[in-house]
Write a protein that holds these residues in place. Structure first.
Motif, PDB file in Angstrom:
ATOM      1  N   ILE A  39       0.986  -1.198   0.162  1.00  0.00           N
ATOM      2  CA  ILE A  39       0.004   0.089   0.100  1.00  0.00           C
ATOM      3  C   ILE A  39       0.864   1.260   0.163  1.00  0.00           C
ATOM      4  CG2 ILE A  39      -1.843   1.286   1.198  1.00  0.00           C
ATOM      5  CD1 ILE A  39      -2.436  -1.478   2.900  1.00  0.00           C
ATOM      6  N   ARG A  40       0.506   2.055  -0.931  1.00  0.00           N
ATOM      7  CA  ARG A  40       1.214   3.423  -0.626  1.00  0.00           C
ATOM      8  C   ARG A  40       0.179   4.581  -0.541  1.00  0.00           C
ATOM      9  NH1 ARG A  40       5.800   6.247  -1.605  1.00  0.00           N
ATOM     10  NH2 ARG A  40       6.814   4.181  -2.146  1.00  0.00           N
ATOM     11  N   LEU A  41       0.236   5.394   0.408  1.00  0.00           N
ATOM     12  CA  LEU A  41      -0.740   6.298   0.734  1.00  0.00           C
ATOM     13  C   LEU A  41      -0.361   7.716   0.259  1.00  0.00           C
ATOM     14  CD1 LEU A  41      -1.337   5.280   4.409  1.00  0.00           C
ATOM     15  CD2 LEU A  41      -2.507   4.577   2.484  1.00  0.00           C
ATOM     16  N   GLN A  42      -1.594   8.260  -0.050  1.00  0.00           N
ATOM     17  CA  GLN A  42      -1.375   9.987  -0.442  1.00  0.00           C
ATOM     18  C   GLN A  42      -2.053  10.765   0.510  1.00  0.00           C
ATOM     19  OE1 GLN A  42       0.214  10.802  -3.214  1.00  0.00           O
ATOM     20  NE2 GLN A  42       0.567   8.603  -3.788  1.00  0.00           N
ATOM     21  N   ASN A  43      -1.578  11.615   1.065  1.00  0.00           N
ATOM     22  CA  ASN A  43      -1.836  12.677   2.108  1.00  0.00           C
ATOM     23  C   ASN A  43      -2.322  12.245   3.482  1.00  0.00           C
ATOM     24  OD1 ASN A  43      -2.031  14.617   0.079  1.00  0.00           O
ATOM     25  ND2 ASN A  43      -4.125  13.804  -0.541  1.00  0.00           N
ATOM     26  N   TRP A  44      -1.900  10.719   3.641  1.00  0.00           N
ATOM     27  CA  TRP A  44      -2.110  10.015   4.849  1.00  0.00           C
ATOM     28  C   TRP A  44      -0.742   9.157   5.292  1.00  0.00           C
ATOM     29  CZ3 TRP A  44      -6.164  10.187   8.093  1.00  0.00           C
ATOM     30  CH2 TRP A  44      -7.585  11.014   7.499  1.00  0.00           C
ATOM     31  N   ILE A  45      -0.582   9.021   6.481  1.00  0.00           N
ATOM     32  CA  ILE A  45       0.635   8.330   6.839  1.00  0.00           C
ATOM     33  C   ILE A  45       0.344   7.301   7.803  1.00  0.00           C
ATOM     34  CG2 ILE A  45       2.690   8.493   8.285  1.00  0.00           C
ATOM     35  CD1 ILE A  45       2.582  11.607   7.978  1.00  0.00           C
ATOM     36  N   PRO A  46       0.756   6.114   7.439  1.00  0.00           N
ATOM     37  CA  PRO A  46       0.629   4.718   8.367  1.00  0.00           C
ATOM     38  C   PRO A  46       1.362   4.686   9.266  1.00  0.00           C
ATOM     39  CG  PRO A  46       2.263   4.230   6.661  1.00  0.00           C
ATOM     40  CD  PRO A  46       1.613   5.591   6.376  1.00  0.00           C
TER      41      PRO A  46
END
Length: 560
Positions: free
Chosen positions: A386-393
């Motif tokens: 998964i690669r997130l945009q505008n969010w941080i895991p």
């Protein structure tokens, strides 16, 4: 002629009714003797009579009548207009340049398609529904047995108490019966729907068989083939969950209700991936309830494993090996019994892993806070999931269904949510309660799924936040009085056990809190812990605690 005393008579001609049948008109479906053939041929000269031997009856295709030319039969088929046509139609200009096929060829193609769909209904779809119905019936039988066992356990426990609690025993048993009836009614309704669908499929099969056996081409053309795709959307799998009876000990009469024991809530869950064609899969949740284990009066440290790095996370690979991570760029696999390092994996980006977890397939999962990715380690090779945009895991865990639950914080640090992923596909987002208020603060770091499918998050702002499978808030646990160091509750790592207990590390008070699945405090685990952070349990309910300051993992036994 008496059929009880005479042999079966031979078939007679339909015209003269005396001579033995030798011929057959496939056009008019009449049996004839040779002498009557001529008379039949001239009886209706508007028809093209197909006279064959009786043994070859119904072998001649019955071409449909032309809708434009009543006396003509359609022996050709216009592919563009998708209609049968006669010779007169072909002589006109309306089908000029159109692709033409023999009607018999189109007939064969349609029958071939119908035959394939009939085979799929007979060999795959209907047997699948039979398997599903059998599986639901087996669950109902098992459910009755387990509810019976549950009632027996309550009765046995009630025999040890005084007459004052008889009313409470009856009340609890009534709750069991009510839960049982509710679940059985739900399963019965589910079974009725399955049986109704099976009946519909059987009707469709009969319709297909009728068309297959027919030599009436016009009937075949008029046959509207059912879209069997809707039958391929097999029903969701219903997973019943039994309540758990938790026994208590008598201390004061006013606490009898609490101490005698309570029933956890029961549930029925749907799993749309629970069945597949011609196969039924039993999930672990649908099996027998785990044996009841009591908390030890005094938890004990079984072993201590040194890791030589500050630890934040621990995740059991199996009962013999454990993954750890901390302030380094590597994740390390240790032997639990020997304490030796078995493997070391460096993150793909070179950043410190924010959290780690182990999937059902025994693969390592880690989140990269800087790179905004969730990654999986397979055969020592790292793949981005998964690669997130505008969010941080942040925190991550693997669920019983194989999904991933990820705590995510927005880039501006103002929003926090829990997202369920199937592979890289987002399936569910949990962020607000029923009043539209945020469920989680930006300090939410650790997450775990309980056996009852509740989602448990440790919020560093001072709470354990528990929601059910659909994301509805069940409770917040904000600590308990008389903490070992009397400091504010600061939850860190979180895990669960086979009894649906929720365990969370409290590094402010150097202990682990144990609460039940409904948020009731049960006890502390201290065992000389120093700054406990990461938690996990193995299949034997041993607790593993990652102590950040001491760079070590403690294995603690806390259940009988």
């Amino acid at each position: 002629m008496d059929p009880c005393t005479s042999a079966q008579d031979v078939m007679r001609c339909d015209l003269c009714e005396t001579a033995v049948v030798e011929m057959h008109c496939d056009t008019c479906l009449i049996n004839l003797c040779k002498a009557c053939v001529g008379e039949h041929m001239i009886s209706d000269e508007s028809k093209k009579h197909e006279i064959v031997k009786f043994s070859l009856r119904k072998t001649t295709p019955l071409y449909p009548a032309c809708i434009s030319h009543v006396k003509e039969r359609c022996e050709m088929y216009c592919n563009k207009c998708d209609i049968p046509v006669c010779v007169t139609c072909l002589a006109s200009d309306q089908h000029l340049g159109h692709k033409l096929l023999k009607t018999v060829q189109v007939l064969d193609n349609k029958k071939e398609k119908i035959t394939k769909e009939l085979a799929e209904l007979n060999e795959t779809i209907y047997p699948t529904y039979q398997d599903i119905a059998s599986d639901v019936q087996n669950k109902m039988s098992q459910l009755k047995k387990e509810y019976g066992d549950l009632s027996t356990a309550i009765t046995k426990h009630g025999e040890d108490w005084h007459r004052e609690i008889d009313k409470l025993v009856k009340k609890l048993k009534a709750e069991v019966d009510e839960m049982k009836n509710t679940q059985l009614q739900t399963l019965q309704k589910h079974l009725d729907e399955i049986n109704k669908t099976m009946s519909d499929i059987k009707d469709e099969i009969d319709s297909f068989n009728t068309v297959i056996d027919s030599n009436e081409i016009s009937e075949i053309f008029k046959f509207a083939s059912v879209n069997i795709t809707r039958y391929k959307n097999i029903p969701e799998k219903i997973l019943p969950y039994l309540p758990k009876f938790t026994q208590g000990r008598i201390q004061r009469r006013k606490e009898l209700g609490k101490l005698f024991g309570t029933l956890s809530s029961s549930s029925l869950n749907s799993d749309e991936h629970g069945y597949s064609m011609k196969t039924t899969h039993k999930s672990p949740e649908a099996g027998s309830s785990p044996p009841v284990k009591q908390l030890l009066d005094e938890p004990e440290t079984v072993t201590t494993m040194k890791t030589e790095c500050s630890l934040y996370h621990a995740a059991c690979l199996n009962d013999e090996e454990i993954w750890t991570s901390g302030d380094e760029k590597t994740m390390k696999l240790f032997s639990i019994s020997q304490g030796s390092l078995l493997k070391s994996i460096r993150t793909k980006s070179g950043n410190r892993p924010y959290d780690i977890a182990v999937t059902k397939c025994r693969d390592l999962i880690y989140t990269d806070y800087i790179d905004s990715t969730v990654n999986i380690v397979k055969n020592e090779k790292i793949e981005e999931v998964i690669r997130l945009q505008n969010w941080i895991p942040k925190g991550v865990c693997s669920t019983s269904s194989g999904d991933l639950l990820v705590i995510m914080i927005s880039d501006d640090r103002k929003q926090t949510k829990v997202v369920r992923f199937s592979g890289s596909t987002e399936k569910q987002s949990i962020q607000f309660d029923d009043q539209g208020k945020p469920l989680y603060s930006s300090d939410s770091d650790y997450i775990s799924e309980n056996r009852n499918l509740d989602i448990c998050v440790s919020d560093g702002a001072g709470a354990v936040v528990v929601v059910n499978q659909v994301g509805k808030l069940r409770f917040r646990y904000t600590g308990h009085t008389n903490a070992p160091k009397n400091k504010p509750f600061h939850p860190r790592g979180i895990t669960t056990d086979s009894q649906s207990h929720i365990l969370t590390a409290d590094n402010n008070n150097d202990c682990v809190h144990i609460i039940d699945q409904d948020g009731q405090f049960l006890r502390y685990i201290e065992c000389g812990l120093n700054n406990p952070i990461g938690l996990c349990t193995d299949t034997y309910d041993n607790l593993f605690v990652a102590e950040c300051n001491k760079d070590q993992v403690k294995k603690i036994k806390f259940l009988q």
